[in-house]
Design a protein around this motif. Structure first.
Motif, short mmCIF file in Angstrom:
data_model
loop_
_atom_site.label_atom_id
_atom_site.label_comp_id
_atom_site.label_asym_id
_atom_site.label_seq_id
_atom_site.Cartn_x
_atom_site.Cartn_y
_atom_site.Cartn_z
N LEU A 283 9.23 -5.83 28.66
CA LEU A 283 10.53 -6.31 28.18
C LEU A 283 10.33 -7.05 26.87
N LEU A 284 11.15 -6.72 25.87
CA LEU A 284 11.18 -7.45 24.60
C LEU A 284 12.63 -7.76 24.26
N GLY A 285 12.90 -8.99 23.82
CA GLY A 285 14.27 -9.35 23.49
C GLY A 285 14.34 -10.38 22.38
N ALA A 286 15.50 -10.44 21.71
CA ALA A 286 15.73 -11.41 20.64
C ALA A 286 17.20 -11.81 20.65
N LYS A 287 17.46 -13.05 20.25
CA LYS A 287 18.82 -13.55 20.17
C LYS A 287 18.91 -14.55 19.03
N ILE A 288 19.98 -14.46 18.25
CA ILE A 288 20.21 -15.37 17.12
C ILE A 288 21.62 -15.92 17.25
N GLY A 289 21.76 -17.24 17.09
CA GLY A 289 23.08 -17.84 17.23
C GLY A 289 23.28 -19.05 16.34
N THR A 290 24.55 -19.43 16.14
CA THR A 290 24.89 -20.61 15.36
C THR A 290 26.28 -21.07 15.76
N THR A 291 26.68 -22.24 15.25
CA THR A 291 28.01 -22.80 15.49
C THR A 291 28.80 -22.82 14.20
N LEU A 292 30.05 -22.34 14.25
CA LEU A 292 30.92 -22.29 13.09
C LEU A 292 32.11 -23.22 13.29
N PHE A 293 32.46 -23.97 12.28
CA PHE A 293 33.66 -24.82 12.28
C PHE A 293 33.65 -25.83 13.43
N ASP A 294 32.47 -26.14 13.96
CA ASP A 294 32.31 -27.14 15.02
C ASP A 294 33.02 -26.78 16.31
N MET A 295 33.49 -25.55 16.45
CA MET A 295 34.20 -25.19 17.68
C MET A 295 34.00 -23.74 18.10
N VAL A 296 33.20 -22.97 17.35
CA VAL A 296 32.97 -21.57 17.68
C VAL A 296 31.47 -21.29 17.66
N ASP A 297 30.93 -20.90 18.80
CA ASP A 297 29.53 -20.49 18.88
C ASP A 297 29.47 -18.96 18.84
N VAL A 298 28.61 -18.42 18.00
CA VAL A 298 28.46 -16.96 17.90
C VAL A 298 26.98 -16.60 18.07
N ALA A 299 26.73 -15.43 18.63
CA ALA A 299 25.36 -14.98 18.82
C ALA A 299 25.32 -13.47 18.90
N VAL A 300 24.22 -12.89 18.44
CA VAL A 300 23.94 -11.47 18.63
C VAL A 300 22.61 -11.35 19.36
N LEU A 301 22.44 -10.26 20.11
CA LEU A 301 21.26 -10.16 20.96
C LEU A 301 20.77 -8.73 21.07
#
Length: 413
Positions: A283-301
């Motif tokens: 199994l290999l995996g990756a995920k990247i995320g951040t917070t926008l406008f102090d109220m929206v968390d986004v991530a891709v995986l």
């Protein structure tokens, strides 16, 4: 028609929904200082009663053209009522009742057996879920008996009304700065979400002598967290002499907080198994995320399983394994994304989409899943959660499309 109705229910329920939903990570328990509480009677009087109660509604429906698969519905109430004694020269014990009981006549599919919030035969769940003795000395803790575990590959998998529980012996040590190391030996457990309704010997999967493991978590490098676990079957045969399938289970993940943006991070994961008479898995995996406008968390995986099915003992460590998730964890490739919106204090709404493509020759883990998950914290002892998942199998898959709707009310004391 049913999808639109259910979506309407979800939308209205979200007036009371929220809380950030993230992949479950092991809880690192602080080791309390050893103090003399006086007599054993004082230790009993200094004990603590807790109650983690839930009301759980579950509905899983299948497309009308799959009439051979009955829908699954159940409404139950229950949870965990626990007593843990105070300290007596480093020793303490815990006892906990685990239960899930039907409410009214809301159940279908062989009286709710397909919901995993009742027993395998549709019966109420009721058993002594925790019964352990714990000893703390310095930075070391020893715990023996029925207990919840919290490691990457062996955890409580708390997805329904009850978590999974184990008969085990563990030693946890924190002598190394910013590091927790745990050794464990596991012999029995209560099955996925405790639907076994007792502690069973899974020797045909784990081998006749159970499982041994080592797990660790380290935060000694600034902004970096590393976790890992290795689990070994102590025998390659079951009690009936037949060979088990999987010899061991491996897992490692890292999280690095990036020095820009708000809560910006990158994660990676690696896992695998050694099979007795088949190709090993990776199994290999990756995920990247951040917070926008102090109220929206986004991530891709991204997750990829190669060569054979990836097996854990009882957990869902993969970034792409969601509400309904995989079937056999077959060789496959997954891409997905998630958005968590926090419009009000105590409220969050999570939306996600993942596409899983099975490798040639595999026909079960070939699907896409839309997932909604929301929580709302009502007060300091209760919250409500609504979850909705649409899972569409491809034409090449041999599984059925299905919608999954859940409402859970939590009350903790």
């Amino acid at each position: 028609m049913k999808k639109s109705l259910v979506l309407s229910v979800v939308a209205s329920t979200m007036v009371m929904a929220g809380g950030t939903i993230v992949p479950m990570e092991p809880v690192v328990e602080a080791v309390p200082a050893v103090t003399d509480t006086g007599s054993f009677g004082d230790a009993l009087k200094n004990g603590k009663f807790t109650a983690n109660m839930r009301v759980f509604y579950f509905d899983r429906s299948f497309d009308e053209d799959n009439t051979g698969v009955p829908n699954t519905t159940a409404l139950t109430a229950g949870g965990i009522m626990k007593y843990e004694s105070g300290n007596y020269y480093g020793f303490k014990f815990g006892l906990a009742y685990y239960g899930s009981h039907r409410l009214g006549d809301i159940f279908t599919r062989e009286e709710g057996t397909g919901t995993s919030i009742l027993g395998r035969d549709g019966e109420d769940l009721a058993f002594l879920g925790e019964a352990y003795l714990q000893y703390d000395i310095g930075s070391t803790m020893l715990k023996v008996g029925r207990q919840q575990l919290s490691t990457p590959l062996i955890q409580n998998h708390d997805l329904r009304i009850l978590p999974s529980v184990y008969e085990a012996a563990i030693i946890r040590n924190k002598d190394i700065a910013d590091t927790t190391i745990e050794l464990g030996y596991v012999t029995k457990y209560t099955g996925f979400t405790s639907k076994d309704n007792t502690f069973n010997d899974y020797n045909t999967k784990w081998g006749e002598d159970g499982l041994a493991y080592i797990s660790f978590a380290n935060k000694s490098i600034s902004s970096l967290t590393v976790r890992g676990q290795y689990v070994k079957a102590l025998s390659d045969t079951a009690t009936d002499g037949s060979a088990i399938t999987v010899e061991d289970y491996k897992y490692l993940d890292v999280k690095y907080s990036l020095p820009f943006g708000t809560n910006t991070y990158i994660k990676g994961q690696y896992g695998g198994n050694s099979y007795v008479n088949a190709d090993d898995s990776t199994l290999l995996g990756a995920k990247i995320g951040t917070t926008l406008f102090d109220m929206v968390d986004v991530a891709v995986l991204y997750d990829q399983i190669s060569d054979n099915s990836f097996k854990s003992v009882e957990s869902g460590p993969m970034y792409s394994d969601w509400q309904q998730g995989y079937s056999n964890y077959e060789a496959s490739t997954a891409f997905g994304g998630q958005i968590v919106v926090k419009p009000l204090d105590g409220l969050s709404l999570k939306f996600g989409y993942v596409d899983v493509s099975a490798d040639e020759g595999n026909v079960r883990d070939d699907f896409s899943e839309f997932n909604f998950d929301g929580k709302y914290t009502i007060n300091d002892y209760s919250k409500i959660r609504a979850r909705y998942s649409i899972k569409d199998q491809t034409d090449a898959s041999d599984r059925e499309d299905r919608d999954d709707f859940r409402i859970i009310y939590y009350m903790n004391f």
